[in-house]
Write a protein that holds these residues in place. Structure first.
Motif, PDB file in Angstrom:
ATOM      1  N   PHE A   1       0.829  -1.208   0.000  1.00  0.00           N
ATOM      2  CA  PHE A   1       0.000   0.000   0.000  1.00  0.00           C
ATOM      3  C   PHE A   1       0.865   1.260   0.000  1.00  0.00           C
ATOM      4  CE2 PHE A   1      -3.693  -2.583   0.871  1.00  0.00           C
ATOM      5  CZ  PHE A   1      -4.707  -1.844   0.284  1.00  0.00           C
TER       6      PHE A   1
ATOM      7  N   ASP B   1     -24.244  -3.550  20.502  1.00  0.00           N
ATOM      8  CA  ASP B   1     -23.591  -3.954  19.266  1.00  0.00           C
ATOM      9  C   ASP B   1     -22.593  -2.889  18.846  1.00  0.00           C
ATOM     10  OD1 ASP B   1     -22.974  -5.264  16.914  1.00  0.00           O
ATOM     11  OD2 ASP B   1     -24.460  -4.104  15.808  1.00  0.00           O
TER      12      ASP B   1
ATOM     13  N   GLN C   1     -20.791  -2.730  16.110  1.00  0.00           N
ATOM     14  CA  GLN C   1     -20.434  -2.685  14.696  1.00  0.00           C
ATOM     15  C   GLN C   1     -20.514  -1.277  14.092  1.00  0.00           C
ATOM     16  OE1 GLN C   1     -22.615  -5.432  12.221  1.00  0.00           O
ATOM     17  NE2 GLN C   1     -20.717  -6.318  11.465  1.00  0.00           N
ATOM     18  N   GLY C   2     -21.600  -0.585  14.414  1.00  0.00           N
ATOM     19  CA  GLY C   2     -21.772   0.749  13.853  1.00  0.00           C
ATOM     20  C   GLY C   2     -20.676   1.690  14.330  1.00  0.00           C
TER      21      GLY C   2
ATOM     22  N   GLN D   1     -17.392   1.024  12.736  1.00  0.00           N
ATOM     23  CA  GLN D   1     -17.356   1.577  11.387  1.00  0.00           C
ATOM     24  C   GLN D   1     -17.063   3.083  11.418  1.00  0.00           C
ATOM     25  OE1 GLN D   1     -20.879   0.320   9.252  1.00  0.00           O
ATOM     26  NE2 GLN D   1     -19.511  -0.880   7.965  1.00  0.00           N
TER      27      GLN D   1
ATOM     28  N   MET E   1     -13.503   3.692  12.119  1.00  0.00           N
ATOM     29  CA  MET E   1     -12.713   3.418  10.923  1.00  0.00           C
ATOM     30  C   MET E   1     -12.744   4.616   9.966  1.00  0.00           C
ATOM     31  SD  MET E   1     -13.562   0.228   8.545  1.00  0.00           S
ATOM     32  CE  MET E   1     -12.443  -0.507   7.425  1.00  0.00           C
ATOM     33  N   ILE E   2     -13.965   5.092   9.678  1.00  0.00           N
ATOM     34  CA  ILE E   2     -14.115   6.176   8.707  1.00  0.00           C
ATOM     35  C   ILE E   2     -13.405   7.435   9.190  1.00  0.00           C
ATOM     36  CG2 ILE E   2     -15.768   7.731   7.618  1.00  0.00           C
ATOM     37  CD1 ILE E   2     -17.785   5.424   7.706  1.00  0.00           C
TER      38      ILE E   2
ATOM     39  N   ILE F   1      -9.462   6.945   9.346  1.00  0.00           N
ATOM     40  CA  ILE F   1      -8.755   6.980   8.065  1.00  0.00           C
ATOM     41  C   ILE F   1      -8.771   8.391   7.488  1.00  0.00           C
ATOM     42  CG2 ILE F   1      -8.809   6.170   5.678  1.00  0.00           C
ATOM     43  CD1 ILE F   1      -9.796   3.511   6.721  1.00  0.00           C
ATOM     44  N   PHE F   2      -9.932   9.015   7.589  1.00  0.00           N
ATOM     45  CA  PHE F   2     -10.078  10.302   6.923  1.00  0.00           C
ATOM     46  C   PHE F   2      -9.443  11.448   7.708  1.00  0.00           C
ATOM     47  CE2 PHE F   2     -12.378  13.579   4.602  1.00  0.00           C
ATOM     48  CZ  PHE F   2     -12.184  13.078   3.336  1.00  0.00           C
TER      49      PHE F   2
ATOM     50  N   VAL G   1      -5.643   9.433   3.989  1.00  0.00           N
ATOM     51  CA  VAL G   1      -6.026   9.625   2.589  1.00  0.00           C
ATOM     52  C   VAL G   1      -5.153  10.693   1.939  1.00  0.00           C
ATOM     53  CG1 VAL G   1      -7.905  10.239   1.038  1.00  0.00           C
ATOM     54  CG2 VAL G   1      -8.395   8.937   3.094  1.00  0.00           C
TER      55      VAL G   1
ATOM     56  N   SER H   1     -30.394  -2.690  11.398  1.00  0.00           N
ATOM     57  CA  SER H   1     -28.962  -2.929  11.456  1.00  0.00           C
ATOM     58  C   SER H   1     -28.406  -3.183  10.057  1.00  0.00           C
ATOM     59  CB  SER H   1     -28.685  -4.129  12.366  1.00  0.00           C
ATOM     60  OG  SER H   1     -27.347  -4.502  12.273  1.00  0.00           O
TER      61      SER H   1
ATOM     62  N   THR I   1     -25.627  -0.962   8.183  1.00  0.00           N
ATOM     63  CA  THR I   1     -24.321  -1.478   7.751  1.00  0.00           C
ATOM     64  C   THR I   1     -24.111  -1.291   6.260  1.00  0.00           C
ATOM     65  OG1 THR I   1     -25.339  -3.661   7.830  1.00  0.00           O
ATOM     66  CG2 THR I   1     -23.748  -3.155   9.547  1.00  0.00           C
TER      67      THR I   1
ATOM     68  N   GLY J   1     -23.067   2.157   6.004  1.00  0.00           N
ATOM     69  CA  GLY J   1     -21.712   2.248   6.547  1.00  0.00           C
ATOM     70  C   GLY J   1     -20.699   1.769   5.534  1.00  0.00           C
ATOM     71  N   ASN J   2     -21.029   0.648   4.899  1.00  0.00           N
ATOM     72  CA  ASN J   2     -20.142   0.092   3.882  1.00  0.00           C
ATOM     73  C   ASN J   2     -19.967   1.055   2.714  1.00  0.00           C
ATOM     74  OD1 ASN J   2     -19.227  -2.376   4.758  1.00  0.00           O
ATOM     75  ND2 ASN J   2     -19.826  -3.370   2.864  1.00  0.00           N
TER      76      ASN J   2
ATOM     77  N   ALA K   1     -20.211   4.212   2.888  1.00  0.00           N
ATOM     78  CA  ALA K   1     -19.375   5.326   3.330  1.00  0.00           C
ATOM     79  C   ALA K   1     -17.898   4.923   3.375  1.00  0.00           C
ATOM     80  CB  ALA K   1     -19.830   5.806   4.702  1.00  0.00           C
ATOM     81  N   VAL K   2     -17.631   3.723   3.906  1.00  0.00           N
ATOM     82  CA  VAL K   2     -16.240   3.283   4.011  1.00  0.00           C
ATOM     83  C   VAL K   2     -15.602   3.180   2.644  1.00  0.00           C
ATOM     84  CG1 VAL K   2     -14.741   1.373   4.651  1.00  0.00           C
ATOM     85  CG2 VAL K   2     -16.570   2.065   6.182  1.00  0.00           C
TER      86      VAL K   2
ATOM     87  N   LEU L   1     -15.012   6.488   0.716  1.00  0.00           N
ATOM     88  CA  LEU L   1     -13.908   7.343   1.151  1.00  0.00           C
ATOM     89  C   LEU L   1     -12.796   7.419   0.117  1.00  0.00           C
ATOM     90  CD1 LEU L   1     -13.075   6.849   4.886  1.00  0.00           C
ATOM     91  CD2 LEU L   1     -13.987   8.820   3.708  1.00  0.00           C
TER      92      LEU L   1
ATOM     93  N   ARG M   1     -24.447  -6.987   2.779  1.00  0.00           N
ATOM     94  CA  ARG M   1     -24.030  -5.608   3.036  1.00  0.00           C
ATOM     95  C   ARG M   1     -22.931  -5.191   2.074  1.00  0.00           C
ATOM     96  NH1 ARG M   1     -19.269  -6.733   5.695  1.00  0.00           N
ATOM     97  NH2 ARG M   1     -19.394  -8.655   6.880  1.00  0.00           N
TER      98      ARG M   1
ATOM     99  N   TYR N   1      -7.485  -5.840  -2.013  1.00  0.00           N
ATOM    100  CA  TYR N   1      -7.749  -4.420  -1.748  1.00  0.00           C
ATOM    101  C   TYR N   1      -6.673  -3.543  -2.377  1.00  0.00           C
ATOM    102  CZ  TYR N   1     -11.389  -5.873   1.443  1.00  0.00           C
ATOM    103  OH  TYR N   1     -12.526  -6.425   1.968  1.00  0.00           O
TER     104      TYR N   1
END
Lengths: 266, 254
Positions: free
Chosen positions: A35, A177, A179-180, A183, A186-187, A190-191, A196, B12, B16, B19-20, B22-23, B26, B104, B172
């Motif tokens: 990368f 949960d 997961q959200g 995410q 992560m966003i 990274i940003f 980036v 959910s 997701t 979310g995906n 958006a990820v 980017l 997702r 990736y």
């Protein structure tokens, strides 16, 4: 000094735990290097088009890329450090056991995450960075003080990174949960950390905002400290302020959260 | 089954997917950020790069939807649950593909497709029948090429035990690479992704034909129509690698 030894042992445990996965570490080194190469080429094309973008010359832009690859897993910029385990423990209720331990929850996880960071820096970070320095022109200082200044900035960056992810993990007390939130970590990571594009190359008001956010303490500050683009003391002050704010917020949230814990049968 | 299980938690699921979206989006925001500072990158303008991006991400998204579960293979080998797949009366590859089949991942395809459509609408091209036809061919061949990379990576994971991240470098990493024009990269690098790992046929070579740009490495004219052929060869090689991997598999027990 008994508690100091305890947290040192926790940190050592975090270090050793990640050191166990040798194949995974090698794989990570390889991926970060690939990368890095891709990113370096795109940055060189970008800086060809617009020299001195963000106040960097080409060698500095290249240095920035490889420092980013070096710190990617060290600072868990994409998430996936201690906060992942903490979220799991909250979801499964094992956190109740942790709360009974005669140790401070926040310090415990901070120590464990610092151990992880240190391993990722040595195990995963140094090789891609060295590879970059060997095969691409980089703007590296030759004096010891700049490198020592970098180490301090890195330590502060680790604490800030932990502070952000600890807050995210505690949210699991309410959301269960993770997961959200993962995410979102992560966003934003990274940003807003500048993975980036360097934050000083962000245009206009957007640039002013991202440069003031805590994520700027993670990659932008250490990079600028290493390359002498900023006064180290100013950078430390910025990082330390965010570290204190985030840790204090984490402590408050932790107090609110632990009042919510209801142990089954208890 | 996985689709139904995902649909049970509808909110959910929606979250997701977004979310995906958006990820993965980017990457493109990053490109837009770059273009807020410059007019071209490696001599290519934004609509042209969006064309490359849309092709790469859509093709990769399809492969990821079908075979993206491959990266759990390493942990399955480690915890021994891989053995269960081997004794079931169904092809192992199909089982892994269906394992945690995640709708997702539609987020990535949607995002790639949106950029591709925008690129097709804005890019300055003299459309001919051949060029129009080439676009869907590129997407499908690209998806097949990426799928072959996923399968080859899975075979490698059997050999290397726990090294799913190496696969990420090619999957990736590959799709990230193809989002930028070949002119950005060093010649040896381009040679590598043309002849060794033929990712260049996902978009670089055929897109150069559509956009009327010089081919990377001065390949012959017909190379633009080679993607289906390249995809077929990749599949055959990946299949061989996969069978060799399965053949060499030793369970985690002693």
């Amino acid at each position: 000094m008994g508690s100091g030894r305890l947290y040192a042992a926790v940190a050592a445990g975090g270090f050793r735990r990640y050191a166990t996965y040798r194949a995974a570490t090698l794989a990570g080194v390889f991926t970060n290097t690939v990368f890095g190469v891709i990113l370096v080429y795109t940055y060189l094309a970008l800086w060809d088009e617009k020299p001195h973008l963000g106040g960097y010359d080409q060698a500095q832009a290249v240095t920035y890329v490889w420092l980013g690859q070096c710190l990617y897993s060290t600072l868990a910029i994409q998430g996936g450090g201690a906060e992942k385990d903490l979220m799991d423990r909250i979801r499964t209720g094992e956190i109740a056991v942790d709360l009974y331990r005669p140790a401070d929850l926040q310090l415990w996880w901070l120590a464990s995450d610092l151990g992880r960071s240190l391993f990722q820096l040595l195990g995963r970070g140094v090789i891609p960075f060295t590879f970059g320095a060997l095969f691409f022109p980089m703007a590296l200082p030759t004096d010891v003080t700049s490198w020592a200044a970098l180490l301090v900035a890195l330590l502060l960056a680790m604490v800030v990174s932990f502070g952000i992810r600890y807050l995210a993990a505690l949210s699991a007390f309410w959301l269960l949960d993770g997961q959200g939130i993962s995410q979102a970590v992560m966003i934003l990571g990274i940003f807003c950390s500048g993975m980036v594009l360097p934050l000083n190359a962000f245009p206009g008001a957007a640039g002013d905002i991202v440069r003031a956010l805590p994520w700027a303490a993670q990659l932008q500050m250490p990079a600028d400290v290493l390359m002498g683009e900023t006064d180290p003391l100013g950078a430390y002050a910025f990082q330390a302020t965010w570290a204190v704010v985030l840790l204090a917020a984490g402590r408050l949230l932790q107090q609110a959260a632990t009042r919510r814990v209801v142990v089954q049968g208890g | 089954m996985w689709i139904r299980s995902a649909m049970t938690y509808r909110t959910s699921f929606v979250v997701t997917v977004f979310g995906n979206l958006a990820v993965t989006g980017l990457d493109f925001v990053g490109i837009l950020l770059m273009f807020s500072q410059v007019d071209s990158l490696g001599g290519w303008r934004l609509p042209e790069i969006a064309f490359l991006y849309g092709l790469s991400v859509t093709a990769f998204g399809i492969a990821d939807l079908v075979l993206g579960s491959m990266d759990v293979l390493g942990s399955r080998i480690r915890d021994g649950s891989f053995d269960t797949l081997l004794v079931r009366p169904a092809p192992v590859l199909a089982q892994i593909g269906a394992d945690h089949f995640a709708l997702r991942r539609l987020g990535r395809i949607t995002q790639g497709a949106v950029v591709l459509v925008w690129a097709l609408a804005t890019v300055d091209v003299d459309w001919s029948a051949a060029k129009v036809l080439l676009v869907p061919v590129m997407v499908i061949s690209g998806a097949v090429i990426f799928s072959a990379v996923f399968v080859a990576g899975a075979a490698f994971q059997i050999f290397a035990q726990d090294a799913s991240e190496v696969q990420n470098a090619f999957t990736y990493g590959g799709t990230t690479l193809l989002q930028y024009p070949p002119t950005v990269f060093g010649k040896d690098f381009v040679r590598g992704v043309t002849f060794m790992l033929p990712l260049a046929f996902v978009n670089w070579v055929p897109a150069s034909y559509v956009l009327g740009r010089p081919y990377p490495l001065a390949l012959p004219e017909w190379a633009a129509f080679a993607p289906p052929l390249v995809a077929a060869v990749c599949c055959a090689l990946a299949g061989l690698a996969w069978r060799a991997g399965l053949g060499s598999y030793r369970s985690t027990g002693s």
